[in-house]
Design a protein around this motif. Structure first.
Motif, PDB file in Angstrom:
ATOM      1  N   CYS A   1       0.848  -1.068   0.130  1.00 10.44           N
ATOM      2  CA  CYS A   1       0.041   0.059  -0.129  1.00 10.44           C
ATOM      3  C   CYS A   1       0.998   1.185  -0.106  1.00 10.44           C
ATOM      4  O   CYS A   1       1.450   1.599   0.952  1.00 10.44           O
ATOM      5  N   GLY A   2       1.165   1.790  -1.228  1.00 11.76           N
ATOM      6  CA  GLY A   2       2.312   2.542  -1.375  1.00 11.76           C
ATOM      7  C   GLY A   2       3.535   2.149  -1.137  1.00 11.76           C
ATOM      8  O   GLY A   2       3.998   1.154  -1.962  1.00 11.76           O
ATOM      9  N   LYS A   3       4.258   2.497  -0.055  1.00  5.43           N
ATOM     10  CA  LYS A   3       5.652   2.018  -0.187  1.00  5.43           C
ATOM     11  C   LYS A   3       5.578   1.073   1.316  1.00  5.43           C
ATOM     12  O   LYS A   3       6.822   0.364   1.652  1.00  5.43           O
ATOM     13  N   SER A   4       4.736   1.094   1.799  1.00  2.66           N
ATOM     14  CA  SER A   4       4.466   0.086   3.261  1.00  2.66           C
ATOM     15  C   SER A   4       3.978  -1.314   2.805  1.00  2.66           C
ATOM     16  O   SER A   4       3.084  -1.193   1.671  1.00  2.66           O
ATOM     17  N   GLN A   5       4.368  -2.316   3.376  1.00  2.00           N
ATOM     18  CA  GLN A   5       3.855  -3.741   2.843  1.00  2.00           C
ATOM     19  C   GLN A   5       3.381  -4.448   4.012  1.00  2.00           C
ATOM     20  O   GLN A   5       3.499  -4.352   5.370  1.00  2.00           O
ATOM     21  N   ASN A   6       1.727  -5.131   3.656  1.00  4.91           N
ATOM     22  CA  ASN A   6       1.201  -5.620   4.775  1.00  4.91           C
ATOM     23  C   ASN A   6       1.476  -7.116   4.738  1.00  4.91           C
ATOM     24  O   ASN A   6       1.109  -7.946   3.803  1.00  4.91           O
ATOM     25  N   SER A   7       2.464  -7.677   5.570  1.00  4.21           N
ATOM     26  CA  SER A   7       3.199  -8.865   5.566  1.00  4.21           C
ATOM     27  C   SER A   7       2.227 -10.089   6.132  1.00  4.21           C
ATOM     28  O   SER A   7       2.521 -11.113   5.819  1.00  4.21           O
TER      29      SER A   7
END
Length: 666
Positions: free
Chosen positions: A320-326
């Motif tokens: 989500c953008g530069k953040s990752q939902n691990s």
């Protein structure tokens, strides 16, 4: 007052209102009037710099309506022509300024207007009038003392701006024509692809379909077009009509410029289209392997593909953008299933303990992502088992603990900029879930997010770091394919020492309990067609090896056997590295080995030197022992110097091999 009368009343030096390109309105002084072009030249001072521009007559009248109205209301004697004003000033011995107050709205403007109208002509205007009055023959004569009239800075700037506008206009016209031509070509191919798709029958893979058990499972996943590709109006050249079938519509052109599609067909165990989620991909790829590690197997699941094809998205989780939902990646799904099976009675009685490690392989070196990227050593013990010395294994109690480990490791992973992705993973990331029973290894699941595969042409970079990085990635991927080949054909020898990647995953390629799953990631855009075909051919070779090992082609005819044999021979020839590439890999390996040796010896020498310094800091020490230790350090320094010379020679050899490789690519 009509427009012609208003324009004729303008003079140089008159203060008027102008409008800037940003909409701001301010005052400026007239420096020249061009009746042929229908513009006036104005100047103003801004930030201690003199600026200028041209103003159309129409815009001038619109912005200065009050000024022209007032000029019309003045008496003719007050608004005399410039020459008559000058004559009157010469006759009058003194100038009087009326002290009668002007109307409130125009008092200040009247004063500035009267002063500007009664001002003498400027030097530039006198020179212009003089030059215009000269005959054409004399106007072109240059002055001997170099006192020829120079253009003002404003005029020069205006000419530069005009030249720049014309150049930009020509470039934009050329670019529009090029884009229009590309759009026409793309539209043609798009229409051909749509017509071909209309003739197909679609039976896509669904979540309810049963999964099959494969020792080597090969599947492919197509990602959707990204925002950049949509902005470029790229067309989708990948079609997945059914569970294991994939078609690539490669645009081509004949000698007579006739356009056509080369529809290439590939078959795999599973094919996932752009609507498939990470959970669905996990359902048919990695989930069957989780069950195997509880039965004592060594399982490996790796994502392979071009840079920017979605490998990290599939393995690590949604972005989500530069953040990752691990929590939405195969890593997390596998962890949840491991703890779900641990809670079942048939496995809970075994007393299995789960551990997790997370490390990366970059340029042939191993780094621990859970220990501040500490450098690790890969060695073989007395039982010929590969051990990663110093690797941290964390015991976990839930899937949430595994997700936290993934977040920590992913933040430390090495990335770089490539032609396809501004933040591309340039290392192989390996997450290992290990089950131990009473301290002994029971099963292991290695989840590998491979670095993006590189073409040979892309490897030939002028930057040594990029060159070595790409070459090391290619070498490890080649070694991985050879190990899978040995696993599929049940060969006695597995060439796992070809790279650090296969060396670390050695136990996943040896033994009857080994299981492997490969997820080939592809980009659907027309500009990525060549890279997509390379990825599919790599996966297709792995799939063919799997089919060969199962003996499924025993019923084929002699003709088909001969065709398959010729095709496999051609593919084997493709996999053989050229002499230049082989020599470059050898030189690169030599540099890497000597580099590690020099660093290790230098580190040991520094430690010995520190020990000597600690000895002499004591109030009383044995001088003879200190002298002996210093001699040992000096001897080590001499040996280190020789190794440094060898390293320099190896670097020169690597540069020569690299230059030969670049020349061959050209």
């Amino acid at each position: 007052m009509n427009s012609s009368t208003a324009i004729n009343s303008l003079t140089t030096g008159l203060s008027i209102k102008i409008s800037r390109s940003n909409g701001r309105v301010h005052s400026a002084n007239i420096t020249g009037i061009n009746h042929q072009k229908g513009v006036v030249m104005v100047e103003w001072v801004e930030n201690a710099a003199t600026k200028g521009k041209e103003v159309d007559f129409g815009e001038l009248i619109r912005l200065n309506a009050d000024l022209f109205e007032y000029m019309n209301s003045l008496d003719q004697t007050e608004v005399l022509p410039l020459k008559e004003n000058v004559d009157i000033q010469k006759k009058n011995s003194r100038q009087t300024i009326s002290r009668i107050p002007a109307p409130p709205a125009f008092s200040q403007r009247s004063y500035s207007l009267r002063r500007s109208v009664q001002t003498k002509p400027t030097a530039l205007q006198q020179v212009c009038e003089t030059e215009e009055s000269l005959p054409p023959a004399l106007a072109k004569v240059s002055f001997p003392n170099g006192s020829a009239r120079r253009k003002s800075t404003v005029v020069q700037q205006m000419e530069k701006m005009k030249s720049k506008r014309e150049t930009d206009k020509a470039k934009n016209t050329e670019m529009r024509a090029k884009r229009a031509k590309e759009c026409d070509v793309k539209w043609e191919f798009q229409k051909m692809i749509e017509d071909f798709r209309d003739s197909l029958e679609y039976t896509p893979l669904s979540f309810s379909d049963p999964s099959e058990d494969h020792r080597i499972c090969v599947c492919v996943r197509k990602r959707p077009l990204n925002k950049k590709e949509i902005a470029k109006k790229e067309i989708d050249v990948i079609t997945i009509p059914e569970k294991g079938l994939l078609l690539v519509h490669e645009p081509k052109q004949k000698v007579d410029l006739t356009k056509y599609l080369d529809n290439q067909t590939f078959r795999f165990d599973y094919s996932f289209d752009d609507s498939a989620t990470n959970e669905m991909v996990y359902r048919f790829t990695a989930r069957p392997l989780v069950q195997k590690i509880f039965e004592g197997s060594m399982a490996t699941c790796f994502a392979y593909g071009q840079t920017g094809s979605g490998k990290t998205h599939t393995m690590g989780g949604d972005f989500c953008g530069k953040s990752q939902n691990s929590s939405k990646g195969i890593y997390a799904f596998a962890a949840r299933d491991v703890f779900m099976l641990l809670s079942q009675p048939r496995y809970s009685i075994l007393g299995l303990e789960p551990y997790v490690s997370f490390f990366e392989i970059y340029n042939g070196k191993v780094f621990d992502l859970l220990n501040k990227k500490a450098k690790l050593r890969v060695l073989e013990d007395s039982k010929q088992q590969v051990q990663v010395v110093g690797l941290q294994e964390r015991q976990v109690a839930s899937a949430d603990d595994v997700i936290k480990v993934i977040d920590i490791g992913s933040a430390c992973r090495t990335s770089g900029q490539t032609f396809a992705n501004s933040s591309s993973s340039r290392s192989h990331a390996i997450l290992q879930i290990v089950l131990r029973r009473r301290g002994k290894l029971h099963g292991k699941f290695s989840l590998v997010d491979l670095a993006g595969n590189e073409r040979g042409a892309d490897v030939c970079s002028s930057d040594r770091q990029t060159l070595v990085e790409g070459a090391e990635i290619n070498r490890s991927l080649l070694a991985l394919k050879e190990c899978i080949r040995a696993l599929g054909q049940n060969q006695t020898h597995t060439p796992f020492r070809m790279s650090k990647l296969t060396q670390v995953l050695r136990d996943s390629f040896i033994g009857e309990n080994s299981r492997t799953c490969m997820i080939a990631m592809i980009s659907p855009g027309i500009n990525s067609c060549e890279y997509t075909l390379n990825t599919l051919r790599y996966a297709d070779r792995v799939k063919e090896l799997n089919e060969t090992s199962s003996g499924s082609n025993s019923d084929s005819s002699d003709k088909e056997d001969m065709e398959v044999g010729e095709e496999s021979t051609a593919m084997d020839e493709d996999t053989v590295l050229s002499n230049q590439m082989t020599s470059f890999y050898d030189a690169m390996s030599c540099v890497s080995e000597l580099e590690e040796k020099v660093v290790e010896e230098f580190h040991e020498m520094i430690q010995r030197g520190m020990q000597v310094l600690k000895m002499v800091e004591q109030p009383s020490y044995d001088l003879q022992s200190v002298v002996t230790r210093v001699k040992e350090v000096l001897m080590e320094a001499v040996a280190l110097q020789e190794n440094v010379k060898s390293l320099e020679s190896a670097i020169v050899a690597e540069e020569k091999a690299s230059s030969h490789l670049k020349n061959r690519r050209r």
